[in-house]
Design a protein around this motif. Structure first.
Motif, short mmCIF file in Angstrom:
data_model
loop_
_atom_site.label_atom_id
_atom_site.label_comp_id
_atom_site.label_asym_id
_atom_site.label_seq_id
_atom_site.Cartn_x
_atom_site.Cartn_y
_atom_site.Cartn_z
N GLU A 1 41.29 -1.97 5.11
CA GLU A 1 41.95 -1.09 6.08
C GLU A 1 42.96 -0.17 5.40
N THR A 2 43.73 -0.71 4.45
CA THR A 2 44.86 0.02 3.89
C THR A 2 44.47 0.98 2.78
N VAL A 3 43.57 0.57 1.89
CA VAL A 3 43.26 1.41 0.73
C VAL A 3 42.65 2.75 1.13
N PRO A 4 41.58 2.79 1.96
CA PRO A 4 41.05 4.10 2.33
C PRO A 4 42.07 4.98 3.04
N ARG A 5 42.87 4.39 3.91
CA ARG A 5 43.90 5.17 4.61
C ARG A 5 44.92 5.74 3.64
N THR A 6 45.33 4.95 2.66
CA THR A 6 46.31 5.40 1.68
C THR A 6 45.76 6.51 0.80
N VAL A 7 44.55 6.34 0.33
CA VAL A 7 43.92 7.36 -0.52
C VAL A 7 43.77 8.67 0.25
N ARG A 8 43.32 8.57 1.48
CA ARG A 8 43.14 9.79 2.30
C ARG A 8 44.49 10.48 2.56
N ALA A 9 45.52 9.69 2.82
CA ALA A 9 46.84 10.27 3.08
C ALA A 9 47.37 11.00 1.85
N LEU A 10 47.21 10.39 0.69
CA LEU A 10 47.66 11.02 -0.55
C LEU A 10 46.92 12.34 -0.79
N GLN B 1 56.71 14.82 -21.03
CA GLN B 1 57.04 16.09 -20.39
C GLN B 1 56.22 17.21 -21.02
N THR B 2 55.85 18.19 -20.21
CA THR B 2 55.20 19.37 -20.72
C THR B 2 55.93 20.59 -20.20
N GLY B 3 56.02 21.61 -21.03
CA GLY B 3 56.71 22.81 -20.62
C GLY B 3 55.79 23.94 -20.23
N ASP B 4 54.47 23.71 -20.44
CA ASP B 4 53.52 24.81 -20.24
C ASP B 4 52.81 24.76 -18.89
N ASP B 5 53.09 23.75 -18.08
CA ASP B 5 52.50 23.70 -16.74
C ASP B 5 53.39 22.85 -15.85
N ALA B 6 53.06 22.82 -14.58
CA ALA B 6 53.89 22.08 -13.61
C ALA B 6 53.17 20.87 -13.06
N ARG B 7 52.15 20.40 -13.78
CA ARG B 7 51.39 19.24 -13.29
C ARG B 7 52.26 17.99 -13.25
N ARG B 8 52.16 17.28 -12.14
CA ARG B 8 52.87 16.02 -11.99
C ARG B 8 51.93 15.01 -11.33
N ILE B 9 52.36 13.77 -11.33
CA ILE B 9 51.59 12.72 -10.65
C ILE B 9 52.10 12.64 -9.22
N HIS B 10 51.19 12.59 -8.27
CA HIS B 10 51.55 12.47 -6.86
C HIS B 10 51.31 11.04 -6.41
N PHE B 11 52.16 10.55 -5.51
CA PHE B 11 52.11 9.14 -5.13
C PHE B 11 52.12 8.94 -3.62
N GLU B 12 51.55 7.81 -3.22
CA GLU B 12 51.64 7.30 -1.84
C GLU B 12 51.84 5.80 -1.97
N LEU B 13 53.05 5.31 -1.65
CA LEU B 13 53.40 3.91 -1.84
C LEU B 13 53.77 3.27 -0.51
N GLY B 14 53.57 1.96 -0.42
CA GLY B 14 53.97 1.26 0.79
C GLY B 14 54.01 -0.25 0.60
N SER B 15 54.72 -0.91 1.51
CA SER B 15 54.81 -2.37 1.51
C SER B 15 54.95 -2.87 2.94
N ASP B 16 54.53 -4.10 3.16
CA ASP B 16 54.67 -4.74 4.47
C ASP B 16 54.98 -6.21 4.24
N GLY B 17 56.27 -6.54 4.26
CA GLY B 17 56.71 -7.90 3.98
C GLY B 17 56.24 -8.94 4.98
N ARG B 18 55.72 -8.50 6.12
CA ARG B 18 55.20 -9.46 7.09
C ARG B 18 53.99 -10.21 6.54
N GLY B 19 53.35 -9.63 5.55
CA GLY B 19 52.17 -10.29 4.96
C GLY B 19 52.47 -11.01 3.66
#
Length: 329
Positions: free
Chosen positions: A230-239, A172-190
């Motif tokens: 197909e998934t990685v570029p789309r996920t990175v761009r969405a994030l 934790q840091t008290g001097d800024d509001a930086r956080r990690i941003h995420f984009e997660l997903g799963s597809d059990g059909r695969g």
């Protein structure tokens, strides 16, 4: 309150297995493996070495880099798809090896295969935000020993993997509001594209399982390739889009170390030059959930992580699952 990565560590076993070593066992060659995957050699855990051992080594290096005493760790989240044993959690084994079992800090595992480290990172930050008084210093670890679940007579899979562990320390840091941003997903059909068909509670190991080697890793290579490109570029761009950014705004993008040809294709799809990434698979192979933190450590050692560096991470693999993260160093 902000959350920052303040330390990173990695560990790989001593034993080296080269492509030439594999060519003496299966119908392949050094030249073929390099041309198709970029991998030249990989590290394999010793007989008395398991994911918890490797994870503890990486954790200690990360804590040392961060300047955090192990006794001040408030939480351990471990990504692992090849645990030492089905119970208890690898994270609790690492806790004991760090000598901090008596502190009672929570320790648990995440299994999202090669996306696991990013999922673990998200879970850790979520707990830090939910209970900031309790979770100030957190270890997130990725550790795997895929050598233990491979069919070493199957050249379609055995050429890819190595063993290792990586870890980061969050604070934790008290001097800024930086956080990690995420984009997660799963597809059990695969789910069957990457799997170990038997050896769990649905089909425990028996004579037939051993004879058919159903307790070893299998992968549908073409399907996994199509999924990733197909998934990685789309996920990175969405994030990035959610932060009003584009791929070109990244200083560094570290991808799961699956296959150098795949990484080249993914970077090309995002219109990023290869000097905006770091690769470790040439000498370490695919280290599964450990590959991203190991590569993050390599980026730090190469001087590519400076204050303010905008870093993207993306893991992808079994599940099927995928996870991207964005943060400033």
């Amino acid at each position: 309150m902000g959350i920052r990565v303040i330390g990173v560590g990695a560990y790989v076993p001593e034993r080296v297995v080269t492509n030439h070593d594999l060519a003496r066992r299966v119908d392949t060659s050094h030249e073929w493996i390099v041309s198709k995957t970029g991998i030249r050699e990989r590290r394999i855990a010793a007989l008395d070495e398991a994911p918890s051992d490797m994870g503890a080594h990486a954790a200690l290096q990360s804590l040392g880099h961060a300047g955090v005493d192990p006794r001040d760790v408030d939480l351990i989240v471990t990504a692992c798809a090849t645990p030492d044993q089905s119970q208890p959690a690898v994270a609790t084994m690492i806790q004991e090896k760090l000598g901090i079992g008596s502190t009672g800090c929570p320790a648990f595992d995440v299994n999202s295969v090669c996306s696991g480290f990013v999922f673990a990172l998200s879970a850790a930050q979520g707990m830090m935000l939910a209970d900031p008084e309790r979770y100030r210093n957190v270890l997130v670890i990725g550790t795997d020993a895929f050598s233990r679940i491979l069919n070493w007579d199957d050249r379609r899979t055995c050429i890819f993997f190595g063993d290792g562990a990586g870890a980061v320390t969050l604070r934790q840091t008290g001097d800024d509001a930086r956080r990690i941003h995420f984009e997660l997903g799963s597809d059990g059909r695969g789910g069957r594209a990457i799997e170990v068909p038997a050896g769990g509670s649905r089909r425990p190991v028996d004579g037939d399982v051993l004879e058919q080697r159903l307790n070893t890793f299998t992968m549908d290579g073409p399907k996994v390739w199509d999924f990733a490109v197909e998934t990685v570029p789309r996920t990175v761009r969405a994030l990035l889009a959610r932060q009003r950014l584009r791929p070109g705004d990244l200083d560094l993008l570290l991808l799961h170390q699956s296959n150098l040809r795949m990484i080249e294709a993914l970077m090309g799809s995002l219109e990023l030059p290869m000097d905006r990434t770091v690769t470790t698979l040439e000498l370490l192979g695919n280290t599964a959930s450990a590959s991203i933190p190991i590569t993050l450590r390599a980026a730090w050692e190469e001087g590519k992580l400076r204050p303010g560096t905008r870093v993207g991470l993306c893991g992808f693999g079994g599940g099927l699952s995928w996870g991207a993260a964005l943060f400033d160093w």
